[in-house]
Design an enzyme around this catalytic site. Sequence first.
Site, PDB file in Angstrom:
ATOM      1  N   GLU A   1      33.356  44.169  25.831  1.00 15.68           N
ATOM      2  CA  GLU A   1      34.637  43.997  26.341  1.00 15.68           C
ATOM      3  C   GLU A   1      35.528  45.560  26.044  1.00 15.68           C
ATOM      4  O   GLU A   1      36.667  45.489  26.006  1.00 15.68           O
ATOM      5  CB  GLU A   1      35.473  42.864  26.289  1.00 15.68           C
ATOM      6  CG  GLU A   1      34.989  41.816  26.631  1.00 15.68           C
ATOM      7  CD  GLU A   1      35.630  40.474  26.892  1.00 15.68           C
ATOM      8  OE1 GLU A   1      35.080  39.532  27.042  1.00 15.68           O
ATOM      9  OE2 GLU A   1      36.774  40.654  27.297  1.00 15.68           O
TER      10      GLU A   1
ATOM     11  N   ASP B   1      41.943  43.806  29.931  1.00 15.09           N
ATOM     12  CA  ASP B   1      43.102  43.835  28.949  1.00 15.09           C
ATOM     13  C   ASP B   1      43.274  42.145  28.466  1.00 15.09           C
ATOM     14  O   ASP B   1      43.576  42.295  27.440  1.00 15.09           O
ATOM     15  CB  ASP B   1      44.036  44.138  29.793  1.00 15.09           C
ATOM     16  CG  ASP B   1      44.508  45.550  30.423  1.00 15.09           C
ATOM     17  OD1 ASP B   1      43.605  46.289  29.711  1.00 15.09           O
ATOM     18  OD2 ASP B   1      45.354  45.847  31.194  1.00 15.09           O
TER      19      ASP B   1
ATOM     20  N   ARG C   1      40.309  41.513  25.884  1.00 16.99           N
ATOM     21  CA  ARG C   1      40.575  41.996  24.772  1.00 16.99           C
ATOM     22  C   ARG C   1      41.159  41.283  23.673  1.00 16.99           C
ATOM     23  O   ARG C   1      40.960  41.335  22.638  1.00 16.99           O
ATOM     24  CB  ARG C   1      40.816  43.686  24.835  1.00 16.99           C
ATOM     25  CG  ARG C   1      39.924  44.334  25.568  1.00 16.99           C
ATOM     26  CD  ARG C   1      40.444  45.768  26.029  1.00 16.99           C
ATOM     27  NE  ARG C   1      39.146  46.122  26.857  1.00 16.99           N
ATOM     28  CZ  ARG C   1      39.193  47.083  27.971  1.00 16.99           C
ATOM     29  NH1 ARG C   1      40.217  47.722  28.052  1.00 16.99           N
ATOM     30  NH2 ARG C   1      38.104  47.728  28.354  1.00 16.99           N
TER      31      ARG C   1
HETATM   32  N1  COS Z   1      45.345  47.405  34.868  1.00 16.56           N
HETATM   33  C1  COS Z   1      45.296  47.627  36.022  1.00 16.56           C
HETATM   34  N2  COS Z   1      44.581  48.408  36.745  1.00 16.56           N
HETATM   35  C2  COS Z   1      44.109  49.540  36.049  1.00 16.56           C
HETATM   36  C3  COS Z   1      43.954  49.394  34.591  1.00 16.56           C
HETATM   37  C4  COS Z   1      44.854  48.354  33.821  1.00 16.56           C
HETATM   38  N3  COS Z   1      44.826  48.351  32.468  1.00 16.56           N
HETATM   39  N4  COS Z   1      43.526  50.621  33.753  1.00 16.56           N
HETATM   40  C5  COS Z   1      43.023  51.418  34.970  1.00 16.56           C
HETATM   41  N5  COS Z   1      43.400  50.516  36.127  1.00 16.56           N
HETATM   42  C6  COS Z   1      43.292  51.172  37.411  1.00 16.56           C
HETATM   43  C7  COS Z   1      43.848  52.437  37.758  1.00 16.56           C
HETATM   44  O1  COS Z   1      45.275  52.334  38.222  1.00 16.56           O
HETATM   45  C8  COS Z   1      42.921  53.119  38.800  1.00 16.56           C
HETATM   46  O2  COS Z   1      43.477  52.577  40.028  1.00 16.56           O
HETATM   47  P1  COS Z   1      43.339  53.651  41.549  1.00 16.56           P
HETATM   48  O3  COS Z   1      41.772  53.996  41.645  1.00 16.56           O
HETATM   49  O4  COS Z   1      43.948  52.746  42.392  1.00 16.56           O
HETATM   50  O5  COS Z   1      44.099  54.780  40.813  1.00 16.56           O
HETATM   51  C9  COS Z   1      41.539  52.612  38.486  1.00 16.56           C
HETATM   52  O6  COS Z   1      41.636  51.282  37.689  1.00 16.56           O
HETATM   53  C10 COS Z   1      40.454  53.252  37.601  1.00 16.56           C
HETATM   54  O7  COS Z   1      41.356  53.596  36.609  1.00 16.56           O
HETATM   55  P2  COS Z   1      40.954  55.081  35.966  1.00 16.56           P
HETATM   56  O8  COS Z   1      40.975  56.300  36.631  1.00 16.56           O
HETATM   57  O9  COS Z   1      41.746  55.007  34.644  1.00 16.56           O
HETATM   58  O10 COS Z   1      39.457  54.781  35.429  1.00 16.56           O
HETATM   59  P3  COS Z   1      38.346  55.397  34.433  1.00 16.56           P
HETATM   60  O11 COS Z   1      37.084  55.423  35.325  1.00 16.56           O
HETATM   61  O12 COS Z   1      38.864  56.675  33.744  1.00 16.56           O
HETATM   62  O13 COS Z   1      38.061  54.362  33.209  1.00 16.56           O
HETATM   63  C11 COS Z   1      38.127  53.197  31.532  1.00 16.56           C
HETATM   64  C12 COS Z   1      38.814  53.742  32.787  1.00 16.56           C
HETATM   65  C13 COS Z   1      37.434  53.915  30.423  1.00 16.56           C
HETATM   66  C14 COS Z   1      39.519  52.649  30.443  1.00 16.56           C
HETATM   67  C15 COS Z   1      37.360  51.891  32.009  1.00 16.56           C
HETATM   68  O14 COS Z   1      36.352  52.274  32.687  1.00 16.56           O
HETATM   69  C16 COS Z   1      37.017  50.875  30.639  1.00 16.56           C
HETATM   70  O15 COS Z   1      37.602  50.169  30.350  1.00 16.56           O
HETATM   71  N6  COS Z   1      35.701  50.800  30.332  1.00 16.56           N
HETATM   72  C17 COS Z   1      35.262  49.908  29.701  1.00 16.56           C
HETATM   73  C18 COS Z   1      34.659  48.872  30.401  1.00 16.56           C
HETATM   74  C19 COS Z   1      34.476  47.758  29.471  1.00 16.56           C
HETATM   75  O16 COS Z   1      35.181  47.221  28.806  1.00 16.56           O
HETATM   76  N7  COS Z   1      33.038  47.193  29.751  1.00 16.56           N
HETATM   77  C20 COS Z   1      32.614  45.896  29.168  1.00 16.56           C
HETATM   78  C21 COS Z   1      32.569  44.996  30.047  1.00 16.56           C
HETATM   79  S1  COS Z   1      32.680  43.429  29.711  1.00 16.56           S
HETATM   80  S2  COS Z   1      31.190  43.048  28.539  1.00 16.56           S
END
Ligand code: COS
Length: 383
Positions: free
Chosen positions: A363, A240, A243
């Site tokens: 990201e 977050d 980004r």
């Molecule tokens: N802040 C805090 N916790 C968060 C959150 C946030 N913004 N978003 C999700 N979580 C937590 C959720 O609450 C969940 O926790 P629990 O397992 O305890 O319930 C956990 O993280 C998993 O969340 P979610 O089920 O939403 O995960 P998904 O597998 O559906 O994936 C996305 C969510 C697609 C949004 C995530 O995988 C993502 O951001 N992918 C992109 C990764 C990225 O940016 N890669 C680049 C790497 S750096 S170059």
Amino acid sequence: MKFNPCMKHKLIRDSVRHFAETELAPIAAEIDRNAVFPVDAIEKMKKLNYFGLQVPKEFGGADLDSISTAIVVEEISRVCAAVGLCVTVHNGVAVYPFLQFANQEQKEEYLPRLASGEIIGAFSLTEANAGSDAGSVETTAVKNGREYILNGTKIFVTNGGICDLSLIFALTNTDQKQLQSSVFIVESSFAGFLRGELEDLCGMRANPVSSLFLEDCRVPEKNLLGKLGMGMKIGMTTLDNGRIGVAAQALGIAQGAYEAAVKYAKERQQFKKPIASLQTIQNYIADMATEQAAARLLLYRACALKDEGAPFGCEAAMAKLYCSSVASRITSLAVQIHGGYGYSKEYDVERYFRDAKVTEIYEGTSEIQRMVIARAVLSQLIL
Ligand code: COS
């Protein structure tokens, strides 16, 4: 609601702009061409506290608010995006999780050295099978006495070739029904920490992006960041924030390309007049100016929410999505306005055009940002 920058933000912008134009502008094209990390300029940036932007003063940082931090990244990226990338990754995704999740002992051990730039940080989540699907990491961390033994490969690690420390995401529970990842503070001096070759990338070529290999890498248990199993939470919270950094970087690239295009349009003569007098070119310039202004408002809104302590994940995703697409459009138009010269390495817009693209990818791709935004809207976190 205030729309004008305050004196503090103006002063920060002026001072970083002066540094970037004096120290980075003369080398930006060359370090891009030769894919060289500019060690001397980085040393000067360490002295200016650019590596401790939001670290509290007690740990030697500049303790800046988020808009100031975005301005620093914008201004560096306006001149040299690859160096902006080094700064924003260090501050936004390596230092930030320490501020959020480290215990007092870890903060005391690492924050002063991170803030001074004595050690440069990286963030290692991505793997061959875990890109957009951040929950699919395969690197493992197995407890062995008072250590964890890490094994796995991280790819596309920004700052990977020079980092002194990386936050490594690894599975601490490999039970398929309940996969759980955790985050480890891994110093490059730890046994079993190895670097791959530098990537030969389209843009951001002066940043040493590489793979990292963990081969029976021994990490003291005190280097677990946060609690066991908190990997996804730490990763998502950190992204977050990261980004916002990428949005600032994209906006800086857009600003640089826009200024170059306006200057060129006023100078370049065709049909016996400057091309800036042609309505087609004016339309391009008007669109560039408007989109850039809108992007800046989205970015600073996310920053303001973060500083208020309000949730900002959705707004950060909006800022990243919009600023990166604006950067791609503006840099493409800047090349277009330059015509054939814009496609040549003789002009900076060719580099801006290549550098902008990746802001739509890393990201979290634009598709992932839309997923984050849509989830927030549909769960009525935002309307
Ligand atoms: N802040 C805090 N916790 C968060 C959150 C946030 N913004 N978003 C999700 N979580 C937590 C959720 O609450 C969940 O926790 P629990 O397992 O305890 O319930 C956990 O993280 C998993 O969340 P979610 O089920 O939403 O995960 P998904 O597998 O559906 O994936 C996305 C969510 C697609 C949004 C995530 O995988 C993502 O951001 N992918 C992109 C990764 C990225 O940016 N890669 C680049 C790497 S750096 S170059």
